[in-house]
Design a protein around this motif. Sequence first.
Motif, PDB file in Angstrom:
ATOM      1  N   PRO A 149       7.084 -11.305  12.713  1.00  0.00           N
ATOM      2  CA  PRO A 149       6.344 -11.392  13.978  1.00  0.00           C
ATOM      3  C   PRO A 149       7.154 -10.811  15.138  1.00  0.00           C
ATOM      4  N   GLY A 150       6.486 -10.018  15.972  1.00  0.00           N
ATOM      5  CA  GLY A 150       7.138  -9.426  17.127  1.00  0.00           C
ATOM      6  C   GLY A 150       7.885  -8.135  16.840  1.00  0.00           C
ATOM      7  N   ILE A 151       7.940  -7.737  15.587  1.00  0.00           N
ATOM      8  CA  ILE A 151       8.606  -6.491  15.196  1.00  0.00           C
ATOM      9  C   ILE A 151       7.530  -5.530  14.687  1.00  0.00           C
ATOM     10  N   LEU A 152       7.511  -4.317  15.239  1.00  0.00           N
ATOM     11  CA  LEU A 152       6.518  -3.334  14.817  1.00  0.00           C
ATOM     12  C   LEU A 152       6.876  -2.765  13.447  1.00  0.00           C
ATOM     13  N   PRO A 153       5.867  -2.501  12.632  1.00  0.00           N
ATOM     14  CA  PRO A 153       6.141  -1.805  11.373  1.00  0.00           C
ATOM     15  C   PRO A 153       6.505  -0.351  11.675  1.00  0.00           C
ATOM     16  N   GLY A 154       7.247   0.245  10.771  1.00  0.00           N
ATOM     17  CA  GLY A 154       7.608   1.650  10.893  1.00  0.00           C
ATOM     18  C   GLY A 154       7.075   2.445   9.723  1.00  0.00           C
ATOM     19  N   ARG A 155       7.285   3.745   9.785  1.00  0.00           N
ATOM     20  CA  ARG A 155       6.837   4.636   8.719  1.00  0.00           C
ATOM     21  C   ARG A 155       7.364   4.170   7.367  1.00  0.00           C
ATOM     22  N   GLN A 156       8.565   3.606   7.358  1.00  0.00           N
ATOM     23  CA  GLN A 156       9.181   3.155   6.109  1.00  0.00           C
ATOM     24  C   GLN A 156       8.415   2.002   5.459  1.00  0.00           C
ATOM     25  N   HIS A 157       7.552   1.340   6.200  1.00  0.00           N
ATOM     26  CA  HIS A 157       6.776   0.224   5.659  1.00  0.00           C
ATOM     27  C   HIS A 157       5.422   0.663   5.085  1.00  0.00           C
ATOM     28  N   LEU A 158       5.025   1.893   5.372  1.00  0.00           N
ATOM     29  CA  LEU A 158       3.727   2.396   4.914  1.00  0.00           C
ATOM     30  C   LEU A 158       3.738   2.702   3.424  1.00  0.00           C
ATOM     31  N   ASP A 159       2.691   2.290   2.754  1.00  0.00           N
ATOM     32  CA  ASP A 159       2.456   2.706   1.380  1.00  0.00           C
ATOM     33  C   ASP A 159       0.986   3.102   1.286  1.00  0.00           C
ATOM     34  N   PRO A 160       0.710   4.409   1.249  1.00  0.00           N
ATOM     35  CA  PRO A 160      -0.693   4.857   1.234  1.00  0.00           C
ATOM     36  C   PRO A 160      -1.530   4.235   0.126  1.00  0.00           C
ATOM     37  N   LEU A 161      -0.904   3.831  -0.965  1.00  0.00           N
ATOM     38  CA  LEU A 161      -1.656   3.223  -2.068  1.00  0.00           C
ATOM     39  C   LEU A 161      -2.228   1.860  -1.690  1.00  0.00           C
ATOM     40  N   ASP A 162      -1.683   1.252  -0.642  1.00  0.00           N
ATOM     41  CA  ASP A 162      -2.160  -0.062  -0.205  1.00  0.00           C
ATOM     42  C   ASP A 162      -3.222   0.010   0.887  1.00  0.00           C
ATOM     43  N   ILE A 163      -3.520   1.202   1.381  1.00  0.00           N
ATOM     44  CA  ILE A 163      -4.498   1.371   2.457  1.00  0.00           C
ATOM     45  C   ILE A 163      -5.894   1.478   1.858  1.00  0.00           C
ATOM     46  N   ASP A 164      -6.859   0.835   2.501  1.00  0.00           N
ATOM     47  CA  ASP A 164      -8.259   0.878   2.086  1.00  0.00           C
ATOM     48  C   ASP A 164      -8.714   2.332   1.941  1.00  0.00           C
ATOM     49  N   THR A 165      -9.181   2.709   0.768  1.00  0.00           N
ATOM     50  CA  THR A 165      -9.565   4.098   0.516  1.00  0.00           C
ATOM     51  C   THR A 165     -10.717   4.560   1.408  1.00  0.00           C
ATOM     52  N   ALA A 166     -11.563   3.650   1.857  1.00  0.00           N
ATOM     53  CA  ALA A 166     -12.658   4.032   2.755  1.00  0.00           C
ATOM     54  C   ALA A 166     -12.133   4.467   4.124  1.00  0.00           C
ATOM     55  N   ALA A 167     -10.953   3.996   4.504  1.00  0.00           N
ATOM     56  CA  ALA A 167     -10.358   4.355   5.795  1.00  0.00           C
ATOM     57  C   ALA A 167      -9.643   5.702   5.745  1.00  0.00           C
ATOM     58  N   MET A 168      -9.134   6.075   4.610  1.00  0.00           N
ATOM     59  CA  MET A 168      -8.268   7.261   4.497  1.00  0.00           C
ATOM     60  C   MET A 168      -8.851   8.542   5.095  1.00  0.00           C
ATOM     61  N   PRO A 169     -10.107   8.904   4.862  1.00  0.00           N
ATOM     62  CA  PRO A 169     -10.604  10.171   5.424  1.00  0.00           C
ATOM     63  C   PRO A 169     -10.635  10.190   6.953  1.00  0.00           C
TER      64      PRO A 169
END
Length: 171
Positions: free
Chosen positions: A43-63
């Motif tokens: 809490p209070g700490i922003l995520p960074g690029r290093q935390h992203l995993d495209p496989l975990d993102i909703d596929t409907a959002a990707m386009p």
Amino acid sequence: MTNRHTGTDFQLPHADQVEVDTFPADSSVVALHRYWQSIAPEPGILPGRQHLDPLDIDTAAMPWMFFMDVLREPDGSFDYLYRVVGTGNVALVGKDATGKRANDVFGRDHSAFVLGTFDQTVEAAVPTFWIGRAPHERFGDIVLHRALFPMAGDGRTVDMLLCIAAPWPAS
């Protein structure tokens, strides 16, 4: 009508800032917001690029997603470099902005509103949510659900925006 400054047939001249609960629960904006919250290291700490995993993102959002690097100019202003632009946005706008600066794509004088929403999100370091209506040469008037999520490699200084701009209703 084609926007003579961007070379596209679409522009978002204005949108209303809203709260995330304004969007339907099944919208891609809400799904991406949940994902962004889930990758924050604490809490209070922003995520960074290093935390992203495209496989975990909703596929409907990707386009409808796009990623922008925040460029801090010597005069204290911001510009933004499009790193990745989703195929839905490319098809909607009619042009791929990947690898281009936002000031070159939009022109600061002609799209101050859009660039201002990026600036607002970076300066506040909190997500912002928008609903806008825009004329489109091929599709008539469309409603866009838009969200900008700040990302920070160090957890505090925003260096990237994770964004989504999806037509509603989803097609």
